[in-house]
Design a protein around this motif. Sequence first.
Motif, mmCIF file in Angstrom:
data_model
loop_
_atom_site.group_PDB
_atom_site.id
_atom_site.type_symbol
_atom_site.label_atom_id
_atom_site.label_comp_id
_atom_site.label_asym_id
_atom_site.label_seq_id
_atom_site.Cartn_x
_atom_site.Cartn_y
_atom_site.Cartn_z
ATOM 1 N N ALA A 1 -13.141 -15.370 -11.220
ATOM 2 C CA ALA A 1 -13.819 -14.086 -11.400
ATOM 3 C C ALA A 1 -13.241 -13.066 -10.418
ATOM 4 O O ALA A 1 -12.677 -13.428 -9.386
ATOM 5 C CB ALA A 1 -15.322 -14.230 -11.172
ATOM 6 N N GLN A 2 -13.371 -11.814 -10.804
ATOM 7 C CA GLN A 2 -12.877 -10.739 -9.958
ATOM 8 C C GLN A 2 -14.059 -9.969 -9.371
ATOM 9 O O GLN A 2 -15.128 -9.897 -9.978
ATOM 10 C CB GLN A 2 -12.016 -9.760 -10.756
ATOM 11 C CG GLN A 2 -10.719 -10.327 -11.300
ATOM 12 C CD GLN A 2 -10.931 -11.218 -12.497
ATOM 13 O OE1 GLN A 2 -11.685 -10.904 -13.388
ATOM 14 N NE2 GLN A 2 -10.297 -12.385 -12.479
ATOM 15 N N SER A 3 -13.837 -9.383 -8.203
ATOM 16 C CA SER A 3 -14.838 -8.491 -7.628
ATOM 17 C C SER A 3 -14.131 -7.393 -6.855
ATOM 18 O O SER A 3 -12.978 -7.561 -6.429
ATOM 19 C CB SER A 3 -15.807 -9.246 -6.717
ATOM 20 O OG SER A 3 -15.141 -9.723 -5.583
ATOM 21 N N VAL A 4 -14.819 -6.276 -6.704
ATOM 22 C CA VAL A 4 -14.264 -5.116 -6.002
ATOM 23 C C VAL A 4 -15.293 -4.637 -4.986
ATOM 24 O O VAL A 4 -16.474 -4.493 -5.320
ATOM 25 C CB VAL A 4 -13.945 -3.974 -6.989
ATOM 26 C CG1 VAL A 4 -13.438 -2.752 -6.240
ATOM 27 C CG2 VAL A 4 -12.924 -4.445 -8.025
ATOM 28 N N THR A 5 -14.829 -4.393 -3.779
ATOM 29 C CA THR A 5 -15.706 -3.930 -2.709
ATOM 30 C C THR A 5 -15.231 -2.575 -2.207
ATOM 31 O O THR A 5 -14.065 -2.433 -1.805
ATOM 32 C CB THR A 5 -15.721 -4.916 -1.533
ATOM 33 O OG1 THR A 5 -16.154 -6.202 -2.004
ATOM 34 C CG2 THR A 5 -16.686 -4.441 -0.454
ATOM 35 N N GLN A 6 -16.095 -1.608 -2.262
ATOM 36 C CA GLN A 6 -15.816 -0.313 -1.636
ATOM 37 C C GLN A 6 -16.727 -0.228 -0.431
ATOM 38 O O GLN A 6 -17.952 -0.215 -0.559
ATOM 39 C CB GLN A 6 -16.075 0.823 -2.630
ATOM 40 C CG GLN A 6 -15.051 0.838 -3.759
ATOM 41 C CD GLN A 6 -15.256 2.001 -4.706
ATOM 42 O OE1 GLN A 6 -15.599 1.801 -5.869
ATOM 43 N NE2 GLN A 6 -15.032 3.210 -4.232
ATOM 44 N N LEU A 7 -16.120 -0.203 0.716
ATOM 45 C CA LEU A 7 -16.853 -0.404 1.954
ATOM 46 C C LEU A 7 -17.731 0.773 2.340
ATOM 47 O O LEU A 7 -18.691 0.612 3.081
ATOM 48 C CB LEU A 7 -15.865 -0.718 3.073
ATOM 49 C CG LEU A 7 -15.095 -2.019 2.845
ATOM 50 C CD1 LEU A 7 -13.918 -2.119 3.791
ATOM 51 C CD2 LEU A 7 -16.017 -3.218 3.014
ATOM 52 N N ASP A 8 -17.410 1.952 1.852
ATOM 53 C CA ASP A 8 -18.155 3.147 2.245
ATOM 54 C C ASP A 8 -18.854 3.731 1.024
ATOM 55 O O ASP A 8 -18.197 4.043 0.043
ATOM 56 C CB ASP A 8 -17.211 4.198 2.841
ATOM 57 C CG ASP A 8 -16.397 3.635 3.981
ATOM 58 O OD1 ASP A 8 -15.159 3.579 3.864
ATOM 59 O OD2 ASP A 8 -17.007 3.218 4.974
ATOM 60 N N SER A 9 -20.159 3.883 1.100
ATOM 61 C CA SER A 9 -20.873 4.483 -0.028
ATOM 62 C C SER A 9 -20.773 6.009 0.005
ATOM 63 O O SER A 9 -20.766 6.657 -1.039
ATOM 64 C CB SER A 9 -22.335 4.055 -0.029
ATOM 65 O OG SER A 9 -22.955 4.443 1.182
ATOM 66 N N GLN A 10 -20.685 6.568 1.217
ATOM 67 C CA GLN A 10 -20.565 8.023 1.339
ATOM 68 C C GLN A 10 -19.554 8.352 2.437
ATOM 69 O O GLN A 10 -19.549 7.716 3.497
ATOM 70 C CB GLN A 10 -21.909 8.654 1.695
ATOM 71 C CG GLN A 10 -22.958 8.467 0.616
ATOM 72 C CD GLN A 10 -24.179 9.320 0.859
ATOM 73 O OE1 GLN A 10 -24.067 10.499 1.159
ATOM 74 N NE2 GLN A 10 -25.348 8.726 0.730
ATOM 75 N N VAL A 11 -18.716 9.346 2.156
ATOM 76 C CA VAL A 11 -17.742 9.802 3.149
ATOM 77 C C VAL A 11 -17.814 11.324 3.209
ATOM 78 O O VAL A 11 -17.377 12.011 2.277
ATOM 79 C CB VAL A 11 -16.319 9.348 2.787
ATOM 80 C CG1 VAL A 11 -15.296 9.967 3.747
ATOM 81 C CG2 VAL A 11 -16.214 7.830 2.819
ATOM 82 N N CYS B 1 -13.158 2.446 -7.465
ATOM 83 C CA CYS B 1 -12.026 1.538 -7.524
ATOM 84 C C CYS B 1 -12.338 0.481 -8.575
ATOM 85 O O CYS B 1 -13.496 0.062 -8.722
ATOM 86 C CB CYS B 1 -11.837 0.901 -6.149
ATOM 87 S SG CYS B 1 -10.441 -0.205 -6.003
ATOM 88 N N ALA B 2 -11.341 0.049 -9.329
ATOM 89 C CA ALA B 2 -11.579 -0.920 -10.403
ATOM 90 C C ALA B 2 -10.349 -1.794 -10.608
ATOM 91 O O ALA B 2 -9.227 -1.395 -10.288
ATOM 92 C CB ALA B 2 -11.931 -0.198 -11.705
ATOM 93 N N VAL B 3 -10.572 -2.976 -11.170
ATOM 94 C CA VAL B 3 -9.480 -3.893 -11.497
ATOM 95 C C VAL B 3 -9.636 -4.393 -12.926
ATOM 96 O O VAL B 3 -10.730 -4.401 -13.485
ATOM 97 C CB VAL B 3 -9.428 -5.108 -10.533
ATOM 98 C CG1 VAL B 3 -9.271 -4.652 -9.097
ATOM 99 C CG2 VAL B 3 -10.631 -6.012 -10.692
ATOM 100 N N GLY C 1 -15.969 -1.214 -8.402
ATOM 101 C CA GLY C 1 -16.701 -1.195 -7.155
ATOM 102 C C GLY C 1 -17.919 -0.299 -7.290
ATOM 103 O O GLY C 1 -18.139 0.339 -8.334
ATOM 104 N N LYS C 2 -18.693 -0.216 -6.228
ATOM 105 C CA LYS C 2 -19.950 0.547 -6.272
ATOM 106 C C LYS C 2 -19.739 2.049 -6.183
ATOM 107 O O LYS C 2 -20.667 2.802 -6.405
ATOM 108 C CB LYS C 2 -20.859 0.122 -5.122
ATOM 109 C CG LYS C 2 -21.745 -1.048 -5.420
ATOM 110 C CD LYS C 2 -22.799 -1.201 -4.327
ATOM 111 C CE LYS C 2 -24.068 -1.758 -4.902
ATOM 112 N NZ LYS C 2 -25.145 -1.853 -3.924
ATOM 113 N N GLY C 3 -18.554 2.458 -5.844
ATOM 114 C CA GLY C 3 -18.269 3.880 -5.754
ATOM 115 C C GLY C 3 -18.424 4.414 -4.345
ATOM 116 O O GLY C 3 -19.210 3.899 -3.538
ATOM 117 N N THR C 4 -17.645 5.452 -4.053
ATOM 118 C CA THR C 4 -17.736 6.162 -2.779
ATOM 119 C C THR C 4 -17.904 7.641 -3.080
ATOM 120 O O THR C 4 -17.084 8.227 -3.796
ATOM 121 C CB THR C 4 -16.472 5.973 -1.931
ATOM 122 O OG1 THR C 4 -16.314 4.595 -1.606
ATOM 123 C CG2 THR C 4 -16.566 6.785 -0.636
#
Lengths: 116, 114
Positions: free
Chosen positions: A1-11, A91-93, A107-110
Amino acid sequence: AQSVTQLDSQVPVFEEAPVELRCNYSSSVSVYLFWYVQYPNQGLQLLLKYLSGSTLVESINGFEAEFNKSQTSFHLRKPSVHISDTAEYFCAVIRNYGGSQGNLIFGKGTKLSVKP
Amino acid sequence: EPEVTQTPSHQVTQMGQEVILRCVPISNHLYFYWYRQILGQKVEFLVSFYNNEISEKSEIFDDQFSVERPDGSNFTLKIRSTKLEDSAMYFCASEGGVGGNEQFFGPGTRLTVL
């Protein structure tokens, strides 16, 4: 399985400052990588993608992202942001089947907020 | 420039009611997708559709969901009996299949289940 992590929700950044939006992925198979942008009240638009070849890819509006296989990262950068870059970035794969079709895993988005 | 369109932009319904979300993909595209985004969560894949049949679906896409392409242009997502947890933004996407891997997204339909 694949997963994507975006570490920052807001910048939050000031106009003309540089920005980096971080993205890490996990996959047991080869993937294609994407950044999508969503401006307020609009759909998702492709910003840039990495399929193969040069690990540094660029968009027409000054963003770039570098695929780093050893760190499983695909961070998005811009040396000088504008107010108009305020948006949410995803970000996506996709699994690399060797063909073109597959479902995107996001990912959850930034949320990038550019202040004057 | 061709684009994916979705209607309605916002749908409010009562729990237990059926809803149909409509999408018009880009005309020469071959692959079609539905995704959803619950508020504050990730965009999640629901289903993909090719050659008039489902090619892949996620565990979210249970028996309450169905898709069809009734007239060769529209691509619809039906939720048979809506639940509160179906409240989300639903995105349609289409892909040419010729190469390039780009999925073009519509602006989304915000579904609110009361």
